[in-house]
Write an enzyme that holds these catalytic residues in place. Sequence first.
Site, PDB file in Angstrom:
ATOM      1  N   THR A   1      -3.965  -0.227  -7.182  1.00  0.00           N
ATOM      2  CA  THR A   1      -5.335   0.773  -7.723  1.00  0.00           C
ATOM      3  C   THR A   1      -4.067   2.050  -7.772  1.00  0.00           C
ATOM      4  O   THR A   1      -3.118   2.094  -7.031  1.00  0.00           O
ATOM      5  CB  THR A   1      -6.058   0.991  -6.035  1.00  0.00           C
TER       6      THR A   1
ATOM      7  N   THR B   1     -10.597   0.740  -8.696  1.00  0.00           N
ATOM      8  CA  THR B   1      -9.204  -0.359  -8.423  1.00  0.00           C
ATOM      9  C   THR B   1      -9.391  -1.684  -9.177  1.00  0.00           C
ATOM     10  O   THR B   1     -10.009  -1.660 -10.638  1.00  0.00           O
ATOM     11  CB  THR B   1      -9.405  -0.188  -6.877  1.00  0.00           C
TER      12      THR B   1
ATOM     13  N   ASN C   1      -6.423   4.478  -7.220  1.00  0.00           N
ATOM     14  CA  ASN C   1      -7.635   5.163  -6.595  1.00  0.00           C
ATOM     15  C   ASN C   1      -8.394   5.869  -7.102  1.00  0.00           C
ATOM     16  O   ASN C   1      -8.611   4.835  -7.502  1.00  0.00           O
ATOM     17  CB  ASN C   1      -7.376   6.475  -4.663  1.00  0.00           C
TER      18      ASN C   1
ATOM     19  N   ARG D   1       0.809  -1.179  -0.125  1.00  0.00           N
ATOM     20  CA  ARG D   1       0.397  -0.323  -0.138  1.00  0.00           C
ATOM     21  C   ARG D   1       1.305   0.937  -0.173  1.00  0.00           C
ATOM     22  O   ARG D   1       1.779   1.039   0.582  1.00  0.00           O
ATOM     23  CB  ARG D   1      -1.153  -0.054   1.746  1.00  0.00           C
TER      24      ARG D   1
ATOM     25  N   ASP E   1      -7.751   8.727   0.715  1.00  0.00           N
ATOM     26  CA  ASP E   1      -8.491   6.951   0.916  1.00  0.00           C
ATOM     27  C   ASP E   1      -7.973   7.757   2.683  1.00  0.00           C
ATOM     28  O   ASP E   1      -8.707   7.201   3.855  1.00  0.00           O
ATOM     29  CB  ASP E   1      -7.512   5.941   0.433  1.00  0.00           C
TER      30      ASP E   1
ATOM     31  N   GLY F   1     -14.276  -0.797  -6.876  1.00  0.00           N
ATOM     32  CA  GLY F   1     -15.334  -1.595  -6.068  1.00  0.00           C
ATOM     33  C   GLY F   1     -15.145   0.158  -4.592  1.00  0.00           C
ATOM     34  O   GLY F   1     -16.589   0.220  -4.284  1.00  0.00           O
ATOM     35  N   GLY F   2     -14.213   0.051  -3.751  1.00  0.00           N
ATOM     36  CA  GLY F   2     -14.002   0.714  -3.144  1.00  0.00           C
ATOM     37  C   GLY F   2     -15.039   0.466  -2.102  1.00  0.00           C
ATOM     38  O   GLY F   2     -14.709  -0.435  -1.622  1.00  0.00           O
TER      39      GLY F   2
HETATM   40  N1  GLY Z   1      -8.752   2.910  -2.632  1.00  0.00           N
HETATM   41  C1  GLY Z   1      -9.609   2.158  -2.902  1.00  0.00           C
HETATM   42  C2  GLY Z   1      -9.200   1.422  -2.348  1.00  0.00           C
HETATM   43  O1  GLY Z   1      -8.322   1.253  -1.351  1.00  0.00           O
HETATM   44  O2  GLY Z   1     -10.134   0.914  -1.193  1.00  0.00           O
END
Ligand code: GLY
Length: 594
Positions: A424, A406, A426, A130, A448, A498-499
């Site tokens: 992703t 994503t 984002n 991440r 985020d 899908g966030g």
């Molecule tokens: N940017 C979307 C997630 O990390 O859930």
Amino acid sequence: MPFRSSLLASSLALALLSLTACGHPPSNPAAAAPAVEQSSAAQAASAAYDFDMDVFHPVVAENGMVASEQELASRIGLEILKSGGNAVDAAVAMGFALAVALPNAGNIGGGGFMLLHDARSGKDVALDFREVAPSQASRGMYLDAQGKLIDGKSLYTHYAVGVPGTVAGMEHALRKWGSLPLSRVIAPAIALADKGYPVSETLAKTLQQEKQSMGRWPATQAIFWKNGEPLKRGDLLVQKDLAQSMRLISEQGAKAFYEGAIAQKIAAEMAPYKGAITLADLKSYKVIERQPVRGSYRGYEVATMPPPSSGGAHLIQILNMMERWPMNQWGVNSAQSVHYMAESMKLAYADRAEYLGDPDFVQVPLKGLVSKPYADQLAAGIDGNKARAAQSIKPGKPQAYESDQTTHYSVVDKAGNAVAVTYTLNTNFGTGIVAKGTGIVLNNEMDDFSAKPGVANAYGLVGGEANAVAAGKRPLSSMTPTLVLKDGKPVLVTGSPGGARIITTVLQTVSNVIDFGMNPAEAAATPRFHHQWTPDELRLEKGFSQDTINLLKARGHHVAVKPAMGRTQTIEIRDGKLYGASDPRNPDGQTLGY
Ligand code: GLY
């Protein structure tokens, strides 16, 4: 328990009938007849598949399978598997290939998570690559002197960029679990970037949608625009600078990105913006190997992504509540099933806003959240006849806005290794900023974080204290790459973009397979629903019958039919065969096997 049984016939037929009864075809005609490439071995395997029973059909193969949102990347993954590479080799090749072929979400300028099962050791690993907040980041960085959110600062400026993790993550995975050199697995992506490919309808639409954010940056326009306009369907997208950056990574490894020529260029791009990413920030980026968060569901084991993703914790939390209910008797997408699942979703998302953040910065009560007794306690409060008002669950700290742009891909090889990657930028194309001379699109993952904990952000939503911005911290995610296992071996590999809706999309995929015996194609084609506690809205895809909607409304749900949710890439392993499907919601997706 079903995991493929005759129960499927009645439950799925109901779901499909509701589609036709309403006069709506499946959201994509490809759902009815997915275009697939199968080798003769795969065709032989199909012979054992029950075509008469099932309505939607997965790709079937015996030796290896890949499923991604872009056919070009799937072909590259398949070629790596066929030439003797393992699932991690293919996953890394696809990670780089998607950066070229799906430039709005695939990336080397972003970050993500990999869930992998190493067949040799029998271990499951959650790899965290991440993005990380730069060393100068602070909780007030998106606020003006009056403490108000500065519109767009966390989305479309150099301050929105988190230190990217993808290149480090891919290199780490390959070194530890791969079998081929980096130069071999990255080569197809370099060739694709150099040669170019015709822009698809989907990508052309996305470029058009992002015209404003991308058009501000000449380095971005130079790649993605032609004659003063975003590339159109059929235009050739050639990415020479990206090919050169990948060539440097091929020759020098991740060091090129974090310390070498690429790092220098990213730092130069950021230099005018005091407080944004520096060379030192890039140099200090670290991949983290984490223990997957684990749960069980009706005799299956679930291994999924722990914090800084919220996805795994809440997937297991909701499954724990569902386990007590006879889902297969209630039927897929019946008002009864949807009601109980939506009530469970609300409870989980309320906890998300309160407790979830980077575990290296805040104490996340993970064990408690995924414990069966906690699920007993939560489920006891659910009224079977009446939807609880979101406000009555826990007022005041709804979750932050999350984009749904994503991407996820899944890979399984013949040795039984399995890889699920969700990564992703984002939002589509992240910030829209390309670091000059690199061809690399930079993420806007800083959005985020809760830009202003406890107070509504630019989207009218509020985020939790646990996810406040801090230097070196990873922003909270919903990405949920997931393995379902039986006797320690993967039987399902899945995930989705899908966030905030990733969690409920993966949940319904797992439930559709385990509770309703669907194959991955059927699991993907079934209409989805989502509740995230706040707003107090039960969001449905089209395809639910009016009867069902009326029954849900009668129980007090605030129903809204909205655009499609999630784009799963799922592989099922059963009786020595592989069954895979790319979600019909994205016509560019492709599952391939051999
Ligand atoms: N940017 C979307 C997630 O990390 O859930």
